[in-house]
Design an enzyme around this catalytic site. Sequence first.
Site, short mmCIF file in Angstrom:
data_model
loop_
_atom_site.label_atom_id
_atom_site.label_comp_id
_atom_site.label_asym_id
_atom_site.label_seq_id
_atom_site.Cartn_x
_atom_site.Cartn_y
_atom_site.Cartn_z
N GLY A 35 33.10 96.24 6.72
CA GLY A 35 32.01 96.09 7.55
C GLY A 35 32.34 96.28 8.92
O GLY A 35 33.17 96.88 9.19
N VAL A 37 32.20 94.74 12.94
CA VAL A 37 32.55 93.30 13.53
C VAL A 37 31.78 93.69 15.18
O VAL A 37 31.99 94.59 15.69
CB VAL A 37 33.81 93.14 13.65
CG1 VAL A 37 34.12 91.80 14.35
CG2 VAL A 37 34.65 93.14 12.48
N LYS A 51 31.35 89.47 11.53
CA LYS A 51 31.29 90.66 10.73
C LYS A 51 30.25 90.66 9.83
O LYS A 51 29.88 89.65 9.16
CB LYS A 51 32.70 90.55 9.87
CG LYS A 51 32.75 91.52 8.70
CD LYS A 51 34.14 91.33 8.28
CE LYS A 51 35.22 92.26 8.79
NZ LYS A 51 36.25 92.38 8.03
N ASP A 145 45.41 91.74 2.47
CA ASP A 145 45.47 92.89 3.42
C ASP A 145 46.02 92.56 4.83
O ASP A 145 45.45 92.52 5.83
CB ASP A 145 43.80 93.03 3.42
CG ASP A 145 43.84 94.64 4.13
OD1 ASP A 145 44.71 95.28 4.22
OD2 ASP A 145 42.78 94.85 4.53
#
Length: 630
Positions: A35, A37, A51, A145
């Site tokens: 996405g 931000v 986001k 992540d």
Amino acid sequence: MTTPAQSPFQPLKAEDPPVVGGYRLAAVLGAGGMGKVYLSYTPGGRPLALKVIRPEFSEDPDFRRRFEQEVHAAQRVQGLYTAPVIDCDTQANPPWLATAYVPGPSLAHAVAQHGALPVRSTLLLAVGVAEALQVIHGAGIVHRDLKPGNVLLASDGPRVIDFGIARAADATSLTSSGVTVGTPAFMAPEQAMSGVVSPATDIFALGQIMAFAAIGAPAYGDGPSHAVLYRIVHEDPDLSRLPDTLRPLVSACLSRDPADRPSSAEVIERCHEVASSPLRQGEDWLPQSFATALVDRSEMPAPVQTPPPTSGAATPPPVAGAVPYPPTQAAGTPPPGAGHVSHAPTQASATPPPVAGAVPHPPTTAAPHTGPSPYAPTAFSQTPPPVPHGMHPQHAQHPQYRTPVVGHHGPMGAPHPGVGPRPWGAVPPPPKKRTGLIVALSVIGGLFVLGVIGALLPDGGSGDSSSSTSSGTSGSAGSAKGGGQKRPDPKPASYKNINLTGDYYLQLADNPPKPIDGGDTGAMYAGGDFYFSFDSTGISDPKVGTDNGKLVLLNNAEKGSLKTCRDETRFTDKINLDQLSNGSQICVRSDAGHIGVVTYRGRSGANSPSTYITLDLTVWRNAEEATEQD
């Protein structure tokens, strides 16, 4: 060599929405795989990082389900080294979430600008990230992540962001069509080979982050993703440039076997052991060149007046000349453009500019309208009445709050003769009522009602239940003292020999209850009534629990029943498996109002290809009122 500094605040472009969920956007902070931000502010002026999820993800129903679970789990993470989730709307189109804004660069950006960190700063970075992982893992989340781009450098220590959100993209149709979840250069071997993750997966990424901060480059080098992943799975990292103080700890974190990696608590302990002076986060934890970047980031775009947040998707700007409609529960309010709301001009009088954020009021001039008005609807208009400022739309429908308009317009806009001011939505008076007929019908109706009531009462009106065959069940479960009705106990539904696999959960409302995949080890079971958590790495003990209610482990002398489960108050939300034996019973009280008794029958053997527990289940659905949860 450093590269020229680039402002972290980029102006909004034509494709960027001006408002998301009631938050007015001030600048673009960046874009990632999932996405974009934006910078925004709360009504009180606190900055937020908002986001907005990419459309290709938000259109996938499996992604939406997982995204909702992960965001709700992330809302429970409140650590000193994390950026907490402040607001979200997982049902919006597209979905979005807002976190606290951290006024500092990412580790990736800072190293690219200023080079590697000194040893002390790297150790302070490691203990801060490790402490963040303790909180994240304690909430049952695996980051998946963790990378330099998801570690922000604030003036008082690092902040970990985007924890757990990458899981929402796993197992969607997108992951098989070229969309990568996780960053290859910072993936653990088990994640790269099979997608299996655990808290140890994040420890591997922490080792990668320490190496990147200390040497200014990834430990497994750069290059195409497949080449980096091959080196991660089959080769040892190049730590020759790493300071001797850091090499043993980084090497342990980068072990290919997850079981050989230290825990986050052990990382913190070992950092303190090798530090030349006590590790304390403070304003001097970064070198001066990095601190300058923090000062530059304090020059943020000024906040635009933000309307109160609403749970909704990005809303388009108002169309020029369009008449603003009052907010309803079905549609959000169009965002005001630069603090103004467009009004259509009236023929009667000029309307002063509206106050920013206020709901427009209709004009109240005394002169009759000579044509259609944007405020006073005609006889054929279906537009709802304007809502007075600060009033709930439902209250505004009460006659005493309806705003009067002058006259009543017919089809051509001319006022009806002899008709004075009438509330909004009023219609011409009906023909004269036939009063005598109405009175007669009322009397007949009243006599009929009295006759029905008399037929239902005991004979003679004495209250003696023995004289009435229809009222002799006053002691049944369907009646109560004083004649009131109480909820009858539901009938139980029983299910035998349910095999609940590790990291799966049950919902008491399902008939029959079927195990539902709760995700990989360490994942949350958002909304699950009864789950079985099994960590194949052995970091945490096997347990059963609930994420949607309360559990009570009954004593051997107690028998699981609806009454027992209602009366018990020794609540918990998880029970270690070693506390259970064949025949142990657990009361489950879900927030949705269902009550169940789980009878534990044992677990799979050592040679079984999967890990599961066997149980019997008895459920009383809708046994009590549902409980509203935050």
